[in-house]
Scaffold this motif. Structure first.
Motif, PDB file in Angstrom:
ATOM      1  N   ALA A  66      -7.128 -18.633 -38.642  1.00  0.00           N
ATOM      2  CA  ALA A  66      -5.842 -18.479 -39.328  1.00  0.00           C
ATOM      3  C   ALA A  66      -4.903 -19.636 -39.010  1.00  0.00           C
ATOM      4  O   ALA A  66      -4.221 -20.170 -39.900  1.00  0.00           O
ATOM      5  N   ARG A  67      -4.885 -20.048 -37.753  1.00  0.00           N
ATOM      6  CA  ARG A  67      -4.004 -21.167 -37.374  1.00  0.00           C
ATOM      7  C   ARG A  67      -4.472 -22.468 -38.016  1.00  0.00           C
ATOM      8  O   ARG A  67      -3.649 -23.289 -38.445  1.00  0.00           O
ATOM      9  N   ARG A  68      -5.791 -22.670 -38.087  1.00  0.00           N
ATOM     10  CA  ARG A  68      -6.307 -23.885 -38.732  1.00  0.00           C
ATOM     11  C   ARG A  68      -5.934 -23.903 -40.211  1.00  0.00           C
ATOM     12  O   ARG A  68      -5.500 -24.938 -40.740  1.00  0.00           O
ATOM     13  N   VAL A  69      -6.122 -22.791 -40.880  1.00  0.00           N
ATOM     14  CA  VAL A  69      -5.813 -22.726 -42.305  1.00  0.00           C
ATOM     15  C   VAL A  69      -4.324 -22.965 -42.530  1.00  0.00           C
ATOM     16  O   VAL A  69      -3.928 -23.706 -43.438  1.00  0.00           O
ATOM     17  N   GLU A  70      -3.500 -22.357 -41.697  1.00  0.00           N
ATOM     18  CA  GLU A  70      -2.058 -22.504 -41.866  1.00  0.00           C
ATOM     19  C   GLU A  70      -1.604 -23.937 -41.637  1.00  0.00           C
ATOM     20  O   GLU A  70      -0.549 -24.349 -42.133  1.00  0.00           O
ATOM     21  N   SER A  71      -2.389 -24.722 -40.925  1.00  0.00           N
ATOM     22  CA  SER A  71      -2.028 -26.119 -40.689  1.00  0.00           C
ATOM     23  C   SER A  71      -2.280 -26.999 -41.911  1.00  0.00           C
ATOM     24  O   SER A  71      -1.781 -28.128 -41.976  1.00  0.00           O
ATOM     25  N   VAL A  72      -3.051 -26.479 -42.897  1.00  0.00           N
ATOM     26  CA  VAL A  72      -3.389 -27.311 -44.059  1.00  0.00           C
ATOM     27  C   VAL A  72      -2.940 -26.717 -45.388  1.00  0.00           C
ATOM     28  O   VAL A  72      -2.969 -27.397 -46.411  1.00  0.00           O
ATOM     29  N   GLY A  80       1.121 -16.132 -37.400  1.00  0.00           N
ATOM     30  CA  GLY A  80       1.863 -15.446 -36.346  1.00  0.00           C
ATOM     31  C   GLY A  80       1.955 -13.952 -36.586  1.00  0.00           C
ATOM     32  O   GLY A  80       1.902 -13.150 -35.643  1.00  0.00           O
ATOM     33  N   VAL A  81       2.116 -13.566 -37.837  1.00  0.00           N
ATOM     34  CA  VAL A  81       2.143 -12.154 -38.191  1.00  0.00           C
ATOM     35  C   VAL A  81       0.781 -11.521 -37.925  1.00  0.00           C
ATOM     36  O   VAL A  81       0.685 -10.417 -37.372  1.00  0.00           O
ATOM     37  N   LEU A  82      -0.286 -12.205 -38.309  1.00  0.00           N
ATOM     38  CA  LEU A  82      -1.632 -11.681 -38.086  1.00  0.00           C
ATOM     39  C   LEU A  82      -1.906 -11.493 -36.595  1.00  0.00           C
ATOM     40  O   LEU A  82      -2.491 -10.483 -36.184  1.00  0.00           O
ATOM     41  N   GLU A  83      -1.499 -12.459 -35.791  1.00  0.00           N
ATOM     42  CA  GLU A  83      -1.744 -12.353 -34.347  1.00  0.00           C
ATOM     43  C   GLU A  83      -1.031 -11.146 -33.764  1.00  0.00           C
ATOM     44  O   GLU A  83      -1.605 -10.378 -32.978  1.00  0.00           O
ATOM     45  N   ARG A  84       0.219 -10.954 -34.144  1.00  0.00           N
ATOM     46  CA  ARG A  84       0.985  -9.828 -33.624  1.00  0.00           C
ATOM     47  C   ARG A  84       0.427  -8.503 -34.128  1.00  0.00           C
ATOM     48  O   ARG A  84       0.343  -7.521 -33.375  1.00  0.00           O
ATOM     49  N   LEU A 246       1.996  -0.122 -38.885  1.00  0.00           N
ATOM     50  CA  LEU A 246       2.506  -1.109 -39.827  1.00  0.00           C
ATOM     51  C   LEU A 246       1.359  -2.060 -40.114  1.00  0.00           C
ATOM     52  O   LEU A 246       0.942  -2.832 -39.245  1.00  0.00           O
ATOM     53  N   GLU A 247       0.826  -2.007 -41.327  1.00  0.00           N
ATOM     54  CA  GLU A 247      -0.390  -2.744 -41.673  1.00  0.00           C
ATOM     55  C   GLU A 247      -0.033  -4.035 -42.404  1.00  0.00           C
ATOM     56  O   GLU A 247       0.397  -4.006 -43.560  1.00  0.00           O
ATOM     57  N   LEU A 248      -0.263  -5.172 -41.728  1.00  0.00           N
ATOM     58  CA  LEU A 248       0.117  -6.474 -42.276  1.00  0.00           C
ATOM     59  C   LEU A 248      -1.048  -7.457 -42.320  1.00  0.00           C
ATOM     60  O   LEU A 248      -0.841  -8.624 -42.664  1.00  0.00           O
TER      61      LEU A 248
END
Length: 273
Positions: A66-72, A80-84, A246-248
């Protein structure tokens, strides 16, 4: 880009509905597995995380992806939402009423009261996986020991009869706006349906009550703009609504249960782009 997983036996029955609705607002959608090494994620205007149901066993790998995708490119919902949200210990951080929950943390003593029935589950799980419902405290304690012995955090909650009478209410929000609500079938009650498990009866359309809407929006106020959110509520014995989850990350969105739901999601995506 609509992101799913690789298991062909557990069908995502919302995939075609969502992609077709995107096309109606001018968005060309493709479906890919999150863990496919051959995908060039930077080639897409947005990557929408929908059904990566195998992240439970590979959470660190999933969050790194997720972090890699968000970087591009744009990732929806954000990394950050997914991690939490992929660890249900987030419930301890919310300024909102939740159903009574006690925590079994590895290496720490567990103290919780007697319930008529217990629900014990890991804090990282999907689809009631590794979750038990029992009226036997010793069985509940043994399951807690199994989870914590494996380095997992356990959640201990009372089983609420309300989920089979009043029922759980899920409120769906797309782009921060209320879309629709459903009465969900209980996952631990009898022949309950489970999204992704080959059934197609997950609940019934429901008009939420004002106090349920108020609680859902209070919970969501603590988050940034989200493409999608599902707020799962139940009423306690005194009638007050309380949050179950809370499903995100990978919630079933009940797109077939309200005629405007697919279009609401598509318009929210178009606005995000």
């Amino acid at each position: 880009m609509y992101v799913t997983w690789a298991d062909p036996e557990k069908v995502d029955d919302e995939q075609e509905i969502a992609v077709a609705a995107w096309a109606e607002v001018g968005i060309t959608g493709r479906v890919e597995r999150w863990d496919d090494p051959g995908v060039d994620w930077a080639a897409f205007d947005a990557v929408v995380v929908r059904t990566p149901w195998d992240y439970v066993d590979r959470r660190a790998e999933f969050l790194a992806w997720a972090r890699r995708v968000e970087s591009v490119t744009r990732l929806l919902n954000p990394a950050g939402v997914l991690e939490r949200n992929t660890d249900k210990t987030y419930l301890r951080e919310l300024d909102a009423p939740i159903i009574p929950t006690y925590w079994g943390v590895p290496g720490e003593a567990v103290d919780f009261p007697d319930f008529d029935e217990y629900v014990v589950k890991p804090s990282i799980s999907v689809g009631a996986r590794d979750t038990i419902r029992t009226g036997d405290r010793a069985e509940a304690e043994a399951h807690i020991a199994r989870l914590t012995g494996a380095g997992r955090t356990a959640m201990i909650q009372p089983y609420l009869d309300m989920v089979e009478t009043e029922g759980e209410t899920s409120l769906l929000y797309f782009g921060g706006r209320f879309s629709h609500a459903v009465r969900r079938n209980p996952m631990l009650g009898g022949e309950a349906s489970k999204p992704g498990q080959g059934t197609d009866d997950h609940g019934r359309f429901r008009d939420p009550e004002p106090d349920q809407v108020a609680l859902a929006e209070r919970v969501l106020a603590g988050y940034p703009a989200l493409l999608y959110a599902r707020v799962d509520l139940v009423r306690l014995a005194d009638g007050a609504p309380a949050l179950i989850e809370l499903e995100l990350t990978e919630p079933y969105l009940f797109l077939r249960y309200a005629p405007d739901a697919p279009g609401n999601l598509a318009r929210a995506l178009a606005e995000a782009l």
